[in-house]
Design a protein around this motif. Structure first.
Motif, PDB file in Angstrom:
ATOM      1  N   ALA A 158       0.892  -1.199   0.008  1.00 53.13           N
ATOM      2  CA  ALA A 158       0.090  -0.054  -0.022  1.00 53.13           C
ATOM      3  C   ALA A 158       1.051   1.281   0.181  1.00 53.13           C
ATOM      4  CB  ALA A 158      -0.807   0.034   1.411  1.00 53.13           C
ATOM      5  N   VAL A 159       0.616   2.252  -0.922  1.00 54.70           N
ATOM      6  CA  VAL A 159       1.236   3.341  -1.002  1.00 54.70           C
ATOM      7  C   VAL A 159       0.628   4.621  -0.381  1.00 54.70           C
ATOM      8  CG1 VAL A 159       2.685   2.489  -3.024  1.00 54.70           C
ATOM      9  CG2 VAL A 159       0.865   3.890  -3.412  1.00 54.70           C
ATOM     10  N   ASP A 160      -0.658   4.367  -0.024  1.00 50.61           N
ATOM     11  CA  ASP A 160      -1.478   5.572   0.263  1.00 50.61           C
ATOM     12  C   ASP A 160      -2.921   4.939   1.020  1.00 50.61           C
ATOM     13  OD1 ASP A 160      -3.387   4.701  -1.535  1.00 50.61           O
ATOM     14  OD2 ASP A 160      -2.809   6.067  -2.837  1.00 50.61           O
ATOM     15  N   ASP A 161      -3.617   6.081   1.715  1.00 48.80           N
ATOM     16  CA  ASP A 161      -4.548   5.405   2.740  1.00 48.80           C
ATOM     17  C   ASP A 161      -5.449   4.487   1.795  1.00 48.80           C
ATOM     18  OD1 ASP A 161      -3.598   6.958   4.582  1.00 48.80           O
ATOM     19  OD2 ASP A 161      -4.759   8.993   4.412  1.00 48.80           O
ATOM     20  N   LEU A 162      -5.846   4.942   0.466  1.00 49.86           N
ATOM     21  CA  LEU A 162      -6.837   4.021  -0.257  1.00 49.86           C
ATOM     22  C   LEU A 162      -6.316   2.530  -0.567  1.00 49.86           C
ATOM     23  CD1 LEU A 162      -9.536   4.303  -1.711  1.00 49.86           C
ATOM     24  CD2 LEU A 162      -8.274   5.105  -3.768  1.00 49.86           C
TER      25      LEU A 162
END
Length: 265
Positions: free
Chosen positions: A43-47
């Motif tokens: 995962a690279v972001d909150d989404l």
């Protein structure tokens, strides 16, 4: 197709060439020893974190470290070490594409695409989770997890070292024989059903309906032995594309992993 319609499961030997299978096992061992295994999703972001959490609760529950068999996306020194694995993965993909033409009429299950195969290694003193790969039917319309699009799960075992005389099947899988036309309504229901055990024997090919068949990797013991499996998922593209937006709308709450009688996690 008819066997899947009747049982939700099909188990057979794939009849891959022995040399190819042995090379694939050696490649898997080398990838493990070389540290090529890693998390199935990053995962690279909150989404991305929301999506990773949702997949972790279903198909990646037991998959802390894997290798995706897509040589073009790896560094050259890794890609060159998965030639036989890639050949087997391509054979599985072609087999699945053939199934896509007959499954709708025989099982009522439709899929449009096939993921690249994922190489798993089961080792150490470990137990594994009972689960469905796509448990959306357990929750009902608007329930906790939306439809993730997975329709058919295909497992292929590489373990040339497996010996039936050892009476040990760690790294294989137990499949729970509930009604193949619908999902069991809870893990407790699945546990009460009869089961079929698939040993991790080399060249064993296992297919089951992702939405309907609960399954559990068999407990492993000891760190000396490693049991490898290639897993491929067949899915509906439009449904899987809608999975993340649906997750956002539902704001996935924490799961309750302590309740054995709860819906599948």
């Amino acid at each position: 197709g008819y066997v899947l319609a009747e049982n939700g499961i099909c188990l057979c030997e794939a009849n891959a060439p022995r040399e190819l299978l042995s090379q694939a096992f050696d490649e898997a061992e080398a990838l493990w020893r070389g540290g090529a295994f890693g998390p199935p999703m990053r995962a690279v972001d909150d989404l991305g974190q929301i999506e990773a959490q949702a997949w972790k609760e279903v198909v990646f529950q037991d998959e802390d470290r894997v290798v995706w068999i897509n040589p073009e996306e790896h560094e050259p020194e890794v890609a060159v070490g998965m030639t036989a694995l890639a050949a087997l993965s391509e054979n599985i993909t072609e087999f699945c594409r053939g199934l896509s033409e007959v499954m709708p009429s025989r099982t009522g299950v439709r899929f449009t695409h096939v993921w690249n195969s994922m190489l798993s290694c089961y080792t150490g003193d470990r137990t594994y989770a009972l689960h469905l790969d796509n448990p959306h039917q357990c929750y009902g319309e608007g329930g906790r997890l939306p439809d993730n699009g997975l329709r058919l799960t295909v497992c292929y075992y590489l373990n040339v070292q497996w010996n039936p005389d050892d009476d040990y099947n760690g790294g294989g899988v137990d499949l729970f024989l509930t009604d193949p036309t619908s999902a069991p309504n809870s893990a407790a229901t699945a546990r009460r059903a009869k089961r079929i055990r698939a040993a991790p024997h080399a060249d064993t090919l296992l297919l089951f309906l992702s939405e309907r068949i609960a399954h559990q990797v068999i407990e492993t013991r000891g760190r000396e032995d490693r049991w490898y499996c290639l897993t491929t998922w067949c899915f509906e593209e439009d449904v899987i594309q809608a999975f993340l937006p649906e997750l956002q709308m539902r704001q996935l709450p924490p799961s309750d992993e302590e309740d054995d009688d709860s819906d599948f996690e």
